[in-house]
Design an enzyme around this catalytic site. Structure first.
Site: not given
Ligand code: URA
Length: 209
Positions: A104, A108, A200, A203
């Protein structure tokens, strides 16, 4: 109206628990995500059409069933979606795989598609969009819109974990899309993470930070 299916099979829930745990390392995390993707694919493909075939078994002639040739396309959203592709492909090896990368624009706030490569016949395929973490739903929403713009008419969305906010957005913007979840969590926190979530996903899958 698109339906929301939470696939609360005991095996999926068990594996999700270890996926969520913060001390689960990259190797185990990746393996578990792969396994859950396969289990979810089993449910997601439950309504695939079949046709009768007459075959010879070693014992007799039998009328049995095979898939009736419906073409499937997987569309992982980069990068975390990649972690669920192989698990699905193990069950549906003939599926074609497209890729969508989006971010994103911070000024904008418009989605910018930095990568898209799709099978040439997406309008003929049942597409399974793979977005492991449906948080705000922004990426999945944009990816689905982009597939529709290119002719796709038959789309399902597959997520490991979703927040209610993401589910609501997809239901509102794409009421024709069925949503399949491993779990529907409580909420998003102020940083946009799903709570309780798993952190995440990209990750944790790829060992980055
Ligand atoms: N993306 C992720 O990897 N974890 C989240 O909690 C939200 C978005």
């Amino acid at each position: 109206m698109g339906n929301v299916f939470v696939l609360d099979h005991p095996l999926i829930q068990h594996k999700l628990t270890y996926i969520r745990k913060k001390d689960t390392g990259t190797k185990e995390f990746r393996e578990l995500v792969d396994e859950v993707a396969g289990l979810m694919a089993f449910e997601i493909t439950r309504d695939l059409p079949v046709e009768e075939k007459t075959i010879e078994t070693p014992v007799t002639t039998a009328v049995t069933k095979t898939l009736s040739g419906k073409k499937i396309g997987l569309v992982p959203i980069l990068r975390a979606g990649l972690g669920m592709v192989d698990g699905v492909l193990r069950l549906i090896p003939a599926a074609k795989v497209g890729h969508v990368g989006l971010y994103r624009d911070p000024e904008t706030l418009q989605p910018v598609e930095y990568y898209i490569k799709l099978p040439s016949d997406i309008e003929e395929r049942e597409l399974i969009v793979i977005d492991p973490m449906l948080a705000t739903g922004g990426s999945a929403n944009d990816a689905i819109a982009s597939l529709k713009k290119r002719g796709a008419t038959n789309i399902k969305l597959m997520c490991l974990i979703a927040a209610p906010e993401g589910v609501d957005l997809i239901k509102k913007e794409h009421p024709d899309v069925d949503i399949y979840l491993g779990a529907l969590d409580e909420k998003l926190n102020e940083k946009g993470y799903i709570v309780p979530g798993l952190g995440d996903a990209g990750d944790r899958l790829f060992g980055t930070k």
